[in-house]
Write a protein that holds these residues in place. Sequence first.
Motif, mmCIF file in Angstrom:
data_model
loop_
_atom_site.group_PDB
_atom_site.id
_atom_site.type_symbol
_atom_site.label_atom_id
_atom_site.label_comp_id
_atom_site.label_asym_id
_atom_site.label_seq_id
_atom_site.Cartn_x
_atom_site.Cartn_y
_atom_site.Cartn_z
ATOM 1 N N VAL A 46 -67.402 64.678 -20.689
ATOM 2 C CA VAL A 46 -66.259 63.978 -20.094
ATOM 3 C C VAL A 46 -65.049 64.355 -20.927
ATOM 4 C CG1 VAL A 46 -65.298 61.743 -19.412
ATOM 5 C CG2 VAL A 46 -67.785 62.100 -19.378
ATOM 6 N N ASN A 47 -64.340 65.385 -20.469
ATOM 7 C CA ASN A 47 -63.219 65.912 -21.247
ATOM 8 C C ASN A 47 -61.971 65.066 -21.049
ATOM 9 O OD1 ASN A 47 -63.561 67.156 -18.602
ATOM 10 N ND2 ASN A 47 -61.692 68.302 -19.046
ATOM 11 N N THR A 48 -61.288 64.796 -22.156
ATOM 12 C CA THR A 48 -60.085 63.978 -22.146
ATOM 13 C C THR A 48 -58.871 64.847 -22.466
ATOM 14 O OG1 THR A 48 -60.287 63.406 -24.495
ATOM 15 C CG2 THR A 48 -61.446 61.997 -22.926
ATOM 16 N N ARG A 49 -57.692 64.227 -22.487
ATOM 17 C CA ARG A 49 -56.462 64.983 -22.720
ATOM 18 C C ARG A 49 -56.022 64.972 -24.184
ATOM 19 N NH1 ARG A 49 -54.431 66.452 -17.660
ATOM 20 N NH2 ARG A 49 -53.158 67.841 -18.930
ATOM 21 N N HIS A 50 -56.696 64.208 -25.013
ATOM 22 C CA HIS A 50 -56.322 64.081 -26.420
ATOM 23 C C HIS A 50 -57.553 63.614 -27.181
ATOM 24 C CE1 HIS A 50 -54.229 62.533 -30.021
ATOM 25 N NE2 HIS A 50 -53.159 63.208 -29.646
ATOM 26 N N GLU A 51 -57.683 64.033 -28.434
ATOM 27 C CA GLU A 51 -58.864 63.655 -29.208
ATOM 28 C C GLU A 51 -58.983 62.146 -29.387
ATOM 29 O OE1 GLU A 51 -57.961 67.910 -30.346
ATOM 30 O OE2 GLU A 51 -56.765 66.064 -30.204
ATOM 31 N N GLN A 52 -57.843 61.451 -29.529
ATOM 32 C CA GLN A 52 -57.959 60.001 -29.655
ATOM 33 C C GLN A 52 -58.528 59.407 -28.373
ATOM 34 O OE1 GLN A 52 -54.376 57.692 -30.033
ATOM 35 N NE2 GLN A 52 -53.215 58.913 -28.562
ATOM 36 N N ALA A 442 -58.525 59.792 -16.031
ATOM 37 C CA ALA A 442 -59.078 58.848 -15.050
ATOM 38 C C ALA A 442 -59.119 59.470 -13.661
ATOM 39 C CB ALA A 442 -58.246 57.573 -15.039
ATOM 40 N N THR A 443 -58.059 60.161 -13.310
ATOM 41 C CA THR A 443 -58.023 60.819 -11.997
ATOM 42 C C THR A 443 -59.014 61.973 -11.944
ATOM 43 O OG1 THR A 443 -55.706 60.225 -11.650
ATOM 44 C CG2 THR A 443 -56.557 62.086 -10.392
ATOM 45 N N HIS A 444 -59.048 62.776 -12.991
ATOM 46 C CA HIS A 444 -59.925 63.952 -13.011
ATOM 47 C C HIS A 444 -61.389 63.574 -12.815
ATOM 48 C CE1 HIS A 444 -61.031 68.073 -13.971
ATOM 49 N NE2 HIS A 444 -61.913 67.624 -14.851
ATOM 50 N N HIS A 445 -61.796 62.459 -13.440
ATOM 51 C CA HIS A 445 -63.195 62.033 -13.349
ATOM 52 C C HIS A 445 -63.384 60.863 -12.378
ATOM 53 C CE1 HIS A 445 -64.310 64.633 -16.702
ATOM 54 N NE2 HIS A 445 -63.271 64.168 -17.374
ATOM 55 N N ASN A 446 -62.307 60.485 -11.688
ATOM 56 C CA ASN A 446 -62.340 59.383 -10.721
ATOM 57 C C ASN A 446 -62.961 58.125 -11.322
ATOM 58 O OD1 ASN A 446 -61.690 58.322 -8.155
ATOM 59 N ND2 ASN A 446 -63.810 58.543 -7.480
#
Length: 542
Positions: A46-52, A442-446
Amino acid sequence: MPQTIAQLTVESLIANGIENLYCVPGVQNDHFFNALFDRQNELRPVNTRHEQGAAYMALGAALATGRPQAFSIVPGPGFLNGCAALCTAYALNAPVFGVIGQIPSGAIGKGLGLLHEIEGQLETLKSLTKHSDRVVSGADAVQKFDTAWSELLSGRPRPVGLEVPVDVWLKETSYDPGKLTVIRPSPAEANPTKITQAAALISSAKRPLIAVGSGSQAHSAEVRRLAEAIGAGVMAYRTGRGVMDSRDDLAITMPIGHTLWPECDLVIGLGSRLTTQKLDWGVDDDLKILHIDVDETTLTKITPPTLGIHADLATALPALNAALGAQPDRSGWKAKIAKEKARFAAVIAEEFAPQLGWLKAIRDALPEDGIFVDELTQIGYVSRFAFPSYRPRTYLSTGYQGTLGWGIAAALGAAHARPDVPVVSIAGDGGAMFTITELATATHHNIPLNVIVMKDNAFGNVKGIQRDKYDSRYIASDLTSPDFVMLARSCGVTAARATTSDELHAELTRAIDNPGPNLIEVPVSDFPSPWHYLLMPKVRGM
């Protein structure tokens, strides 16, 4: 075919129940993610936009489920970006496993100026976790994973971390996939003699109170059984909310506990540090302390207890409840608790009408099993003593760490791990901007997260303190915030604006019915300060 440490890492996570890996990939971890590619059905990245965001999502998922969660980030600046989440996980006793990248093993500590190189990364990681280590060879790699999992699953739950240098991922190792699962040890048993002593201590008390913390979240039924048997009010602040249903006559918030504190003759700490009671409210010779905790070091901090029991509440509470004999008549004490509970409800209904209107709108729209994620914002502070919680793990907070900006990303992790219940994150416009980029995640992974941003174009708490304590000498507290509705929509998030509590209730009800992510902006102005109910003075031992 040779087995590699990258493959071992993937298989170890899967074998120990990890289904999602919250992550930001990067060059030092490329071999690991390549190994993960073939196992995505069992371990989903589950890739996020920032490490935090990755670390906070793992934290939120762990808090919402009570089960271990994992994240992976690159070394250096990537690792440092995740440190706020790590120290919060440590404060919250959260079972989080961090897989941290590292520069080539031969270059560590040499100051060569390599990409993402920092001095003392492992030492920093160790300071933020229960256990951390570096994997450097295939010979001991399996043992290092086993040790990390054993630490995570035993005793007091806290985060652990393993650091893997970029040149180590493809080193060969040998493991049996069927033997990578680490069995959780049996709960620590309570000493029978001490249980008998505890039962006697309780029977001699006339005005008992119970204080619950995060260690009680998995033991709600036994806590309630004890409270009902002995007529004790049960205090909860941040991490203990939901252990007792707020509608229960014996469930009380901290301001009510503070009012009752001078008369209390026995406090029973259950999975709680008792820091507020011991350090802030004060103790004296007339107060007995019964403290039960899985962490033995907690028992003697600040003030030694009258009786300390080192045990897991899973074994101690059933044993204690079974050992209780006939109890004295405490009907007068229970009546006092009920009276103070009613009195305080009436006081805050008048004193905090603006905040309570918004909180009621949220509570009425959120189902009983819905999860509310607190933030460092004016609504959040009042929620700690005014937002009803009905079930365990439905009120998530930063605890003593007070990590501004955690809310959106941590709530995103909770919503991802618990798609079966609605999750609501509240934030001020100051804190919201810390992890607002995760709306795109949230949008990317719905992920069906519901975010409520209270917008006053300020660090509202800071500005309120400057107003009340420093003669309105405002400095560095005003903000220029974006239009959050437009910002959310640009990320593909359904968004609306609510200007009244009725509108908020209607918009949140619609949002909860929407299967995707949602944001509601709520323009607000100054709120009454709640701090006299959060930092309460010493009333004993003065």
